[in-house]
Design an enzyme around this catalytic site. Structure first.
Site, PDB file in Angstrom:
ATOM      1  N   ARG A 141       0.886  -1.174   0.000  1.00 38.86           N
ATOM      2  CA  ARG A 141       0.000   0.000   0.000  1.00 38.86           C
ATOM      3  C   ARG A 141       0.915   1.213   0.000  1.00 38.86           C
ATOM      4  O   ARG A 141       1.536   1.535   1.028  1.00 38.86           O
ATOM      5  CB  ARG A 141      -0.886  -0.037   1.253  1.00 38.86           C
ATOM      6  CG  ARG A 141      -1.954   1.033   1.329  1.00 38.86           C
ATOM      7  CD  ARG A 141      -2.795   0.783   2.581  1.00 38.86           C
ATOM      8  NE  ARG A 141      -3.816   1.781   2.787  1.00 38.86           N
ATOM      9  CZ  ARG A 141      -5.065   1.704   2.322  1.00 38.86           C
ATOM     10  NH1 ARG A 141      -5.418   0.661   1.600  1.00 38.86           N
ATOM     11  NH2 ARG A 141      -5.941   2.654   2.582  1.00 38.86           N
ATOM     12  N   HIS A 168      -6.691   1.244  -7.093  1.00 43.52           N
ATOM     13  CA  HIS A 168      -7.015   0.461  -5.902  1.00 43.52           C
ATOM     14  C   HIS A 168      -7.822  -0.768  -6.357  1.00 43.52           C
ATOM     15  O   HIS A 168      -9.014  -0.896  -6.059  1.00 43.52           O
ATOM     16  CB  HIS A 168      -7.831   1.306  -4.917  1.00 43.52           C
ATOM     17  CG  HIS A 168      -7.876   0.750  -3.528  1.00 43.52           C
ATOM     18  ND1 HIS A 168      -7.270  -0.435  -3.162  1.00 43.52           N
ATOM     19  CD2 HIS A 168      -8.484   1.226  -2.388  1.00 43.52           C
ATOM     20  CE1 HIS A 168      -7.485  -0.670  -1.888  1.00 43.52           C
ATOM     21  NE2 HIS A 168      -8.220   0.322  -1.394  1.00 43.52           N
ATOM     22  N   GLN A 171     -10.077  -3.093  -3.977  1.00 44.62           N
ATOM     23  CA  GLN A 171     -11.338  -2.498  -3.530  1.00 44.62           C
ATOM     24  C   GLN A 171     -12.430  -2.768  -4.543  1.00 44.62           C
ATOM     25  O   GLN A 171     -13.569  -3.089  -4.191  1.00 44.62           O
ATOM     26  CB  GLN A 171     -11.178  -0.993  -3.316  1.00 44.62           C
ATOM     27  CG  GLN A 171     -12.479  -0.271  -2.986  1.00 44.62           C
ATOM     28  CD  GLN A 171     -13.089  -0.728  -1.677  1.00 44.62           C
ATOM     29  OE1 GLN A 171     -12.427  -0.705  -0.652  1.00 44.62           O
ATOM     30  NE2 GLN A 171     -14.356  -1.148  -1.699  1.00 44.62           N
ATOM     31  N   ASP A 263     -16.603   8.499  -2.790  1.00 48.16           N
ATOM     32  CA  ASP A 263     -15.416   8.164  -1.998  1.00 48.16           C
ATOM     33  C   ASP A 263     -14.980   9.428  -1.281  1.00 48.16           C
ATOM     34  O   ASP A 263     -15.578  10.503  -1.456  1.00 48.16           O
ATOM     35  CB  ASP A 263     -14.321   7.628  -2.941  1.00 48.16           C
ATOM     36  CG  ASP A 263     -13.093   7.128  -2.193  1.00 48.16           C
ATOM     37  OD1 ASP A 263     -13.216   6.787  -1.007  1.00 48.16           O
ATOM     38  OD2 ASP A 263     -12.000   7.100  -2.796  1.00 48.16           O
ATOM     39  N   CYS A 303     -16.252   3.108  -0.262  1.00 47.12           N
ATOM     40  CA  CYS A 303     -15.208   2.194   0.193  1.00 47.12           C
ATOM     41  C   CYS A 303     -14.781   2.428   1.641  1.00 47.12           C
ATOM     42  O   CYS A 303     -14.070   1.599   2.213  1.00 47.12           O
ATOM     43  CB  CYS A 303     -14.002   2.246  -0.745  1.00 47.12           C
ATOM     44  SG  CYS A 303     -13.066   3.780  -0.665  1.00 47.12           S
ATOM     45  N   ARG A 330     -14.231  -7.207   1.226  1.00 46.48           N
ATOM     46  CA  ARG A 330     -12.791  -6.973   1.055  1.00 46.48           C
ATOM     47  C   ARG A 330     -12.006  -8.216   1.476  1.00 46.48           C
ATOM     48  O   ARG A 330     -10.970  -8.549   0.886  1.00 46.48           O
ATOM     49  CB  ARG A 330     -12.343  -5.768   1.909  1.00 46.48           C
ATOM     50  CG  ARG A 330     -12.803  -4.402   1.400  1.00 46.48           C
ATOM     51  CD  ARG A 330     -12.136  -4.044   0.071  1.00 46.48           C
ATOM     52  NE  ARG A 330     -10.688  -4.120   0.166  1.00 46.48           N
ATOM     53  CZ  ARG A 330      -9.918  -3.136   0.656  1.00 46.48           C
ATOM     54  NH1 ARG A 330     -10.454  -2.016   1.090  1.00 46.48           N
ATOM     55  NH2 ARG A 330      -8.603  -3.282   0.676  1.00 46.48           N
TER      56      ARG A 330
END
Length: 354
Positions: A141, A168, A171, A263, A303, A330
Site C-alpha cells: 500500500r 485500488h 477495492q 469516496d 469504500c 474486502r
C-alpha cells in the site's frame, strides 16, 4: 494430480476455534474455465481480461460459501507467507488481508514505514529481491504506482497493489462481488460515480466495461480522472459496446444509475488541500435528492472511511446502502486474489452469473 486431503482434528490446526467444521477438500484440480493466474502480479485491473476478473470473483464467492456458510476449514495457503508493506494507514486493507491470509493457513507479516522505507534506506530493487527470498507474495500500500511497478519488475514473487495514487484494484473486486450478490448479475448495470477523479474511479474505469457495465462520472472541474486512463476507458467502452460519460453535474451522472458511488474527497497525502477541495466539491454530497433521479432499484457504495459531507446519513444508513457488505467482501476477495496467485485451487461452487 487429484487427491483428497483429510484435515486432522488437532489443536495445532484448529487455532481459530471449534466454529469450523473440518471436511475433505480437493486441490490441484485443473481450472474449469482455463483461467490461470498463478504467479501473476495484480497492479491494476487494466492488465486483466474480463474473464480473469470474473474468475477472481467466482473464487471469492466460492471461498465465502465454503468457509462462511458451510464452516469448512481450507488451509490453502498453509506454509506460505505474505509481506505486507504499508506506507499509508489502513483499516479494511490490513484487517482483511491479515485475517484472510491467516484463515487460509498462511502467515502475514506486517511492515510499516518504521520497518521499511521503500527506496530510502534500501533500493526498491534490493527490497524486492530480499522479500522474494523470504516470502511467497507481497501486498504493498504505497504512495506511488511507480514503486509498485519497480517492485514487480525486480521481484520473483507476485506483487499485489493494496492501494496507490493511481489504482485500488482490490477495492473494486469487493465492490463487484457485492453488486453481483445484490443484483444477481453485473451486465447492463449503470454505475454513477459522484466525486473525485481518484484511484477508485480509475480502477472502475479499467474494468466496468469488461462486465458490460455502463459508467457515468461526475467530478468538479479540475478534479477529472487521469486523461490517459480516460482514453483507455473510452476504448474499453467501444470494444464492449457500453456507455461512458463524463460531466461536472452530479445529478446528470446519477440519472438512471443503478449504483451511486462516491469516496473521500480528501485522500491521504492531500490534507493540505482540504479547504480548497471542500469548496470545490460543494454540491457533490450524495443525498436522497441525488437518489430521486437514479434508477428505481438504486443502491449505494462507499469504500470507507466516510465523511458526512460526502454522503448524508439518510443515504448512508438506508436499506439501499451496501457499504457494510462491501467492507466485509474486502476479506473474501483478497483471499481469492492470494489463492489465485499462489495456488492451483479451482472453485467448487457453480460459477455465478456475471
Amino acid at each position: 494430480m487429484l487427491f483428497n486431503l483429510r484435515i486432522l482434528l488437532n489443536n495445532a490446526v484448529l487455532r481459530n476455534g471449534p466454529r469450523f467444521v473440518v471436511r475433505n477438500f480437493r486441490c490441484g484440480q485443473p481450472l474449469q474455465n482455463k483461467v490461470q493466474l498463478k504467479g501473476r502480479d495484480l497492479l491494476t485491473l487494466k492488465n486483466f481480461t474480463g474473464e480473469e476478473i470474473k474468475y477472481m470473483l467466482w473464487l471469492s464467492a466460492d471461498l465465502k460459501f465454503r468457509i462462511k456458510q458451510k464452516g469448512e476449514y481450507l488451509p490453502l495457503l498453509q506454509g506460505k507467507s505474505l509481506g505486507m508493506i504499508f506506507e499509508k494507514r489502513s483499516t479494511r486493507t490490513r484487517l482483511s488481508t491479515e485475517t484472510g491470509f491467516a484463515l487460509l493457513g498462511g502467515h502475514p507479516c506486517f511492515l510499516t514505514t518504521q520497518d521499511i522505507h521503500l527506496g530510502v534506506n534500501e533500493s526498491l530493487t534490493d527490497t524486492a529481491r530480499v522479500l522474494s527470498s523470504m516470502t511467497d507474495a507481497v501486498l504493498a500500500r504505497v504512495y506511488k504506482q511507480s514503486d509498485l511497478d519497480i517492485l514487480a519488475k525486480e521481484a520473483s514473487i507476485p506483487i499485489v497493489n493494496g492501494l496507490s495514487d493511481l489504482y485500488h484494484p482490490i477495492q473494486i473486486l469487493a465492490d463487484y462481488l457485492t453488486l453481483q450478490e445484490h443484483y444477481g448479475s453485473l451486465k447492463g448495470l449503470t454505475l454513477s460515480w459522484i466525486g473525485d477523479g481518484n484511484n477508485i474511479l480509475h480502477s472502475i474505469m479499467m474494468s466496468a466495461a469488461k462486465f458490460g457495465m455502463h459508467l457515468q462520472v461526475a467530478t468538479p472541474k479540475g478534479y477529472e480522472p487521469d486523461p490517459s486512463i480516460t482514453k483507455l476507458a473510452e476504448q474499453y467502452a467501444k470494444e464492449n459496446d457500453t456507455k461512458l460519460s463524463l460531466t461536472n453535474d452530479p445529478l446528470e451522472a446519477a440519472r438512471g444509475g443503478n449504483v451511486l458511488i462516491t469516496d473521500t474527497w480528501i485522500s491521504m497525502g492531500q490534507e493540505e488541500e482540504k479547504k480548497r477541495r471542500l469548496q470545490a466539491f460543494q454540491g457533490y454530497q450524495v443525498t436522497m435528492k441525488t437518489a430521486k433521479v437514479a434508477a428505481s432499484d438504486w443502491t449505494f457504495l462507499h469504500c470507507l472511511p466516510r465523511k458526512p459531507e460526502e454522503v448524508d446519513d439518510e443515504v448512508f444508513y438506508s436499506p439501499r446502502s451496501l457499504v457494510f457488505p462491501e467492507a466485509e467482501n474486502r476479506k473474501w476477495t483478497i483471499m481469492a486474489v492470494m489463492v489465485s496467485l499462489l495456488t492451483d485451487y479451482s472453485p467448487q461452487l457453480q460459477k455465478p452469473k456475471f
